[in-house]
Scaffold this motif. Sequence first.
Motif, PDB file in Angstrom:
ATOM      1  N   PHE A 285      -8.516   6.491   0.889  1.00 34.96           N
ATOM      2  CA  PHE A 285      -7.588   5.438   1.326  1.00 34.96           C
ATOM      3  C   PHE A 285      -6.632   4.967   0.231  1.00 34.96           C
ATOM      4  N   LYS A 286      -6.862   5.361  -1.002  1.00 37.44           N
ATOM      5  CA  LYS A 286      -5.933   4.988  -2.076  1.00 37.44           C
ATOM      6  C   LYS A 286      -4.850   6.042  -2.299  1.00 37.44           C
ATOM      7  N   ASP A 287      -5.046   7.221  -1.759  1.00 40.52           N
ATOM      8  CA  ASP A 287      -4.095   8.322  -1.944  1.00 40.52           C
ATOM      9  C   ASP A 287      -3.182   8.397  -0.719  1.00 40.52           C
ATOM     10  N   LEU A 288      -2.097   7.644  -0.758  1.00 37.86           N
ATOM     11  CA  LEU A 288      -1.228   7.542   0.414  1.00 37.86           C
ATOM     12  C   LEU A 288      -0.364   8.789   0.606  1.00 37.86           C
ATOM     13  N   ASN A 312      -3.892  -0.583   4.164  1.00 38.25           N
ATOM     14  CA  ASN A 312      -2.801   0.077   3.456  1.00 38.25           C
ATOM     15  C   ASN A 312      -2.384   1.394   4.113  1.00 38.25           C
ATOM     16  N   GLN A 313      -3.232   1.939   4.952  1.00 40.84           N
ATOM     17  CA  GLN A 313      -2.933   3.219   5.602  1.00 40.84           C
ATOM     18  C   GLN A 313      -2.058   3.064   6.844  1.00 40.84           C
TER      19      GLN A 313
END
Length: 379
Positions: A285-288, A312-313
């Motif tokens: 979820f941190k790697d957009l 954030n996604q």
Amino acid sequence: MRCLSKGHSCCLIKQKLNKTTTIATIIKNNNLYNNKNINNNIKRHFSLNQLLNNLNDNNQLLNNEFYLMRSLLYVPGNSEKMLNKINQIKTLPDVFIPDLEDSVPYHQKEEARKLVKEFLLSNFTKNNTKNNENCNENCNENKMIIMPRVNSENEFLEKDLKSITLPNIVKVINIVKTATIDDVLKVNKILLEIETLQNLPKYTYKLIPSIESAIGLINVYNICNCLPQRIIAIAFGGDDYANDMGFTRNTKQSVEKELDFVRNTIAVAARASNIPSLDTPNVNFKDLNHLKEECLGVRQIGMKGKFAIHPNQIEIINSVFGPSEKEIEEAKEIVETYEKNARELNRGSCEVNGRMVDMPVYRRYKQVLMIADRMKGGI
């Protein structure tokens, strides 16, 4: 009068040009359309309405009030803090999923059930939301679809369903680990009893089954079609599928190759059943950037949305699965040109910026405009 093409009589030609006839079929079977000898009276049958009648099946899918489900956000049902964040995030998901299943430990199932019910009643009941400072404008207007995810085990399933079936709040329920038609029918039986007790019409509560096993994949088309009064989409659960198959997901790939077959199979089964297919969440979820690549990949095989595990996604998922401004402008030009040629020249194909546009291309871009309209109007 006799037609000059392959000995067909005019009356037979007219019979063929009924409401269900496609221009492609007419051309293939009769080679009529470009025959200059066809009587003008017959040629009038190639009206704009007849050229465009093939949109009906796709319109049926798009007119489904639940069609626009680009982003579906899971939130653990045992965390009041995380549930309340739905009132604070900038970009809302199309679907909000208070989760009673995998994100909740076994010893907290009952607590989560009570917490989710209280949260939904206090945040999404009109009389309460007006005075709720934590509830943003979109919560007040109930623009999100509320879709709790329930447990599949018999010891939890009925309790979960009775707790979260809240009229005018919950519209859809996500049922997990769906392997056979019997899994759907078991849930349906409970829901019919609940709807009777609540004095609601049958099939008020809709379902989205999740395919998460090899046997579920084998049965996916039958599952999609077993209860059309309730089933509005089909979902894919990647982690449980990998566990069932006995492999470890390589989540560093832009699109996981080991999931290609299952994604394609679900997408095809869903389209054949006239419902959307929804993809498993991206766990990084941190790697957009990785998320965007994966969204683009599954969109290309026909999937219509994707689950999320972090707020954030949502923005990226919504942008990929909804048409961009560039796509909308392109669609407008193609649709307008095609319809003008159909109306004024009785043509079933045309050229737009060096590209041949026929009925399948027209239908696709007409869909883009319809989805854009749905996005403007909200869920």
